[in-house]
Design a protein around this motif. Structure first.
Motif, short mmCIF file in Angstrom:
data_model
loop_
_atom_site.label_atom_id
_atom_site.label_comp_id
_atom_site.label_asym_id
_atom_site.label_seq_id
_atom_site.Cartn_x
_atom_site.Cartn_y
_atom_site.Cartn_z
N GLN A 113 17.99 -18.42 15.90
CA GLN A 113 16.65 -18.51 15.14
C GLN A 113 15.57 -17.73 15.47
O GLN A 113 15.30 -17.28 16.58
N GLY A 114 14.88 -17.10 14.25
CA GLY A 114 13.72 -16.57 14.51
C GLY A 114 12.77 -16.51 13.23
O GLY A 114 12.95 -17.08 12.48
N HIS A 115 11.86 -15.43 13.51
CA HIS A 115 10.84 -15.23 12.30
C HIS A 115 10.51 -13.86 12.09
O HIS A 115 10.93 -12.99 12.94
N PHE A 116 10.07 -13.63 10.75
CA PHE A 116 9.41 -12.22 10.54
C PHE A 116 8.31 -12.45 9.40
O PHE A 116 8.37 -13.61 8.79
N ILE A 117 7.42 -11.74 9.82
CA ILE A 117 6.25 -12.01 8.75
C ILE A 117 6.02 -10.69 7.98
O ILE A 117 6.20 -9.42 8.32
N HIS A 118 5.89 -10.86 6.62
CA HIS A 118 5.92 -9.63 5.78
C HIS A 118 4.34 -9.86 5.27
O HIS A 118 3.54 -10.86 5.01
N VAL A 119 3.68 -8.51 5.39
CA VAL A 119 2.45 -8.45 4.64
C VAL A 119 2.61 -7.56 3.54
O VAL A 119 3.28 -6.38 3.51
N TYR A 120 2.30 -8.31 2.08
CA TYR A 120 2.62 -7.31 1.07
C TYR A 120 1.39 -6.37 0.68
O TYR A 120 0.43 -6.87 0.97
N VAL A 121 1.62 -5.14 0.56
CA VAL A 121 0.58 -4.02 0.47
C VAL A 121 0.92 -3.32 -1.02
O VAL A 121 2.12 -3.39 -1.52
N ASP A 122 -0.04 -2.47 -1.24
CA ASP A 122 -0.06 -1.76 -2.46
C ASP A 122 0.83 -0.59 -1.94
O ASP A 122 0.81 -0.09 -0.93
N ARG A 123 2.04 -0.21 -2.73
CA ARG A 123 3.09 0.70 -2.44
C ARG A 123 2.28 2.15 -2.03
O ARG A 123 2.91 2.82 -1.01
N GLU A 124 1.15 2.54 -2.58
CA GLU A 124 0.61 3.86 -2.65
C GLU A 124 -0.29 3.72 -1.38
O GLU A 124 -0.57 4.54 -0.59
N THR A 125 -1.32 2.77 -1.34
CA THR A 125 -2.47 2.78 -0.66
C THR A 125 -2.08 1.92 0.82
O THR A 125 -2.98 2.15 1.88
N ARG A 126 -1.08 1.28 0.72
CA ARG A 126 -0.71 0.38 1.96
C ARG A 126 -1.58 -0.61 2.29
O ARG A 126 -1.69 -1.16 3.39
#
Length: 148
Positions: A113-126
């Motif tokens: 078991q584990g985890h990961f964290i997504h940060v959602y960013v603008d595709r162009e500016t990041r």
């Protein structure tokens, strides 16, 4: 560092069956550790695609992985079929902590078991952007003891 306590199968609201492949095994006869992260990525992205909140080619926002972790409890090997369980432990304004459990078919205790964290960013500016209402709704359905 203390090892995490294993969460049982019923702690996960979504599952995706995944067949291991011959090439997943390493020279020691079990699935190589890096492949587990591929399984994590697969269950998360499958869920987002099926819910219609992810478009790899055209979405104005993309999720970047900023943290990952995995605890291994027992070996998985080809030709095991696994059930990848998915839940959301934390839902922020622009980030999500996904938790994943990998279970051999029919078993209640995870092999890993584990985890990961997504940060959602603008595709162009990041630069980070708030989660859309549709994304928040899809992820809230998986939230377990999470900040909504």
């Amino acid at each position: 560092m203390k090892k995490s306590e294993a969460a049982l199968r019923d702690a996960y609201p979504h599952f995706l069956p995944i067949m291991t492949r011959w090439m997943d095994n390493d020279v020691y006869g079990h699935v190589n550790n890096v492949v587990y992260y591929s399984y994590f990525d697969t269950v998360v992205n499958e869920y987002l695609l099926r819910k219609g909140v992810l478009d790899f080619e055209h979405s104005p926002t993309v999720g970047l992985v900023v943290e990952t972790q995995c605890n291994y409890f027992s070996s998985i090997a080809f030709p095991d079929r696994i059930d990848a369980g998915l839940r959301v432990a934390k839902l922020g304004s622009s980030s999500v902590r996904y938790e994943i459990g990998l279970f051999r078919e029919g078993e209640s205790e995870p092999a890993a078991q584990g985890h990961f964290i997504h940060v959602y960013v603008d595709r162009e500016t990041r630069r980070p952007v708030p989660l859309t209402d549709a994304m928040r709704a899809a992820l809230s359905a998986l939230a377990v003891n999470a900040d909504r």
